[in-house]
Design an enzyme around this catalytic site. Structure first.
Site, PDB file in Angstrom:
ATOM      1  N   GLU A  45       0.826  -1.206   0.000  1.00 24.31           N
ATOM      2  CA  GLU A  45       0.000   0.000   0.000  1.00 24.31           C
ATOM      3  C   GLU A  45       0.861   1.257   0.000  1.00 24.31           C
ATOM      4  O   GLU A  45       0.571   2.220  -0.696  1.00 24.31           O
ATOM      5  CB  GLU A  45      -0.946   0.004   1.215  1.00 24.31           C
ATOM      6  CG  GLU A  45      -2.089  -0.992   1.103  1.00 24.31           C
ATOM      7  CD  GLU A  45      -2.984  -0.724  -0.100  1.00 24.31           C
ATOM      8  OE1 GLU A  45      -3.080   0.430  -0.535  1.00 24.31           O
ATOM      9  OE2 GLU A  45      -3.568  -1.690  -0.623  1.00 24.31           O
ATOM     10  N   CYS A 230     -13.280   1.595 -14.939  1.00 23.00           N
ATOM     11  CA  CYS A 230     -13.987   2.870 -14.738  1.00 23.00           C
ATOM     12  C   CYS A 230     -12.955   3.951 -14.426  1.00 23.00           C
ATOM     13  O   CYS A 230     -12.947   4.550 -13.352  1.00 23.00           O
ATOM     14  CB  CYS A 230     -15.000   2.727 -13.613  1.00 23.00           C
ATOM     15  SG  CYS A 230     -16.088   4.150 -13.489  1.00 23.00           S
ATOM     16  N   CYS A 237     -16.977   1.651 -20.599  1.00 20.08           N
ATOM     17  CA  CYS A 237     -18.335   1.227 -20.250  1.00 20.08           C
ATOM     18  C   CYS A 237     -18.769   0.000 -21.060  1.00 20.08           C
ATOM     19  O   CYS A 237     -19.577  -0.797 -20.596  1.00 20.08           O
ATOM     20  CB  CYS A 237     -19.322   2.365 -20.470  1.00 20.08           C
ATOM     21  SG  CYS A 237     -18.882   3.847 -19.536  1.00 20.08           S
ATOM     22  N   CYS A 240     -17.808  -2.980 -19.074  1.00 16.24           N
ATOM     23  CA  CYS A 240     -17.982  -2.850 -17.623  1.00 16.24           C
ATOM     24  C   CYS A 240     -19.088  -3.779 -17.122  1.00 16.24           C
ATOM     25  O   CYS A 240     -20.192  -3.783 -17.662  1.00 16.24           O
ATOM     26  CB  CYS A 240     -18.319  -1.403 -17.283  1.00 16.24           C
ATOM     27  SG  CYS A 240     -18.660  -1.184 -15.529  1.00 16.24           S
ATOM     28  N   CYS A 246     -25.528   1.282 -14.003  1.00 10.76           N
ATOM     29  CA  CYS A 246     -24.800   2.520 -13.723  1.00 10.76           C
ATOM     30  C   CYS A 246     -25.624   3.759 -14.071  1.00 10.76           C
ATOM     31  O   CYS A 246     -26.010   3.972 -15.226  1.00 10.76           O
ATOM     32  CB  CYS A 246     -23.494   2.513 -14.526  1.00 10.76           C
ATOM     33  SG  CYS A 246     -22.556   4.022 -14.292  1.00 10.76           S
TER      34      CYS A 246
END
Ligand code: SF4
Length: 330
Positions: A45, A230, A237, A240, A246
């Site tokens: 991270e 996204c 899209c 997706c 959405c």
């Protein structure tokens, strides 16, 4: 409000589609799917805070081989830590990570705390990283909120772009509202009609992805969708998994890209680039002192060069000898 409530009613089918997508397309990164320690998750991270995850993989792998836990990193010479950070950028993060390792080693007997408040009190660990460790490493139910997650949730459930800057109260509330419960992991294990021809991930990865608690799976999957599908400017899209649900797509992608308040930072010709080049020269010198004269080719503006050297010194990333020569700190 009514609109948001209607959108939230679709949370369950959205989760199922996303979980199915995650089990097929999640990138096989070495710190995922329970293959590393909580410390390894934290290192991943910190390394990916300002660097793309795919670029982080070789650095993380080499780093964890040399310093697999907090205690080993705590004892490492600073110069080696800065050298191993290589071209990940923002090298102050390396020293902050070592400070964090020292605290974990001395205060927590080399075990990364499983407690949000204790994590967020460690050097260099903010809300996002503490939440990510609690969720990804420990499987605790907590909303993880980063730019990618904010963008996806805002588009899917609210039908608009997330605004830049700090997360708003509404965004935080939404992230908690849509976070799955973990009490009954079996309940979420309903797969959407699978199309085997689409599956690309290793079967072991797929099954590991389904074993994670639903809240941790959700956080990772939303973040992954934001990183790979996204995306900010050109969301894909057409491929997706959430396209049918959405609200942003239904509304015709109003104001696409307007959420970006921070223009992409230029790197070439900046102080950041000069600082990076100075550090690279010191790394290549393998501990031998480097004179300022040797650094002149990096920048023909002496005042600027001095400013960069001073700021690296301030950040503890180099040492200046009595004769003015420079080296990585020991
Ligand atoms: S349909 Fe488009 S805008 Fe909506 S979540 Fe998917 S990629 Fe993003």
């Amino acid at each position: 409000m009514e609109n948001t409530e209607t959108a939230l009613a679709e949370t369950e089918p959205i989760r199922l589609r996303l979980f199915d997508w995650w089990s097929r397309y999640a990138r096989d990164l070495p710190w995922r799917f329970g293959r590393t320690t909580p410390w390894g998750v934290l290192v991943s991270e910190v390394m990916s805070q300002q660097t793309q995850m795919s670029r982080v993989v070789p650095y993380w792998t080499a780093w964890m081989r040399v310093w697999p836990d907090a205690a080993s990193l705590a004892a490492a010479p600073k110069a080696e830590v800065i050298t191993a950070w290589g071209r990940l950028g923002y090298p102050r993060r390396a020293l902050r990570l070592q400070e964090c390792a020292r605290q974990v080693a001395s205060q927590y007997a080399d075990r990364l705390p499983r407690d949000y408040d204790q994590l967020v009190a460690l050097p260099g660990i903010g809300d996002y990283t503490a939440s990510a460790v609690m969720s990804f490493a420990y499987g605790e139910r907590i909303a993880v909120i980063d730019t990618n997650i904010r963008r996806v949730l805002s588009r899917v459930f609210l039908g608009r772009e997330s605004k830049g800057g700090a997360a708003s109260r509404e965004e935080r509330q939404l992230a908690w509202q849509v976070l799955p419960e973990d009490e009954d992991p079996e309940a979420s294990d309903h797969r959407v009609n699978g199309d085997d021809r689409l599956e690309t991930a290793d079967p072991q990865i797929r099954s590991a992805a389904w074993r994670e608690p639903p809240s941790a799976r959700w956080n990772q999957a939303v973040m992954e969708l934001g990183a790979t599908v996204c995306v900010a400017r050109k969301p894909a899209c057409d491929i997706c998994p959430l396209a049918g649900h959405c609200r942003f797509l239904k509304a015709g992608l109003p104001g696409l890209g307007s959420g970006r308040t921070r223009p992409r930072q230029r790197f070439a010709g900046t102080d950041r680039q000069i600082r990076g080049s100075i550090l690279q020269t010191l790394r290549q010198a393998s501990g031998a002192p480097v004179s300022r004269k040797d650094l002149k080719p990096l920048c023909d503006d002496e005042i600027r060069l001095d400013r960069c050297i001073a700021s690296l010194d301030e950040d503890g990333l180099l040492e200046i000898g009595q004769d003015g020569s420079l080296s990585l700190p020991q």
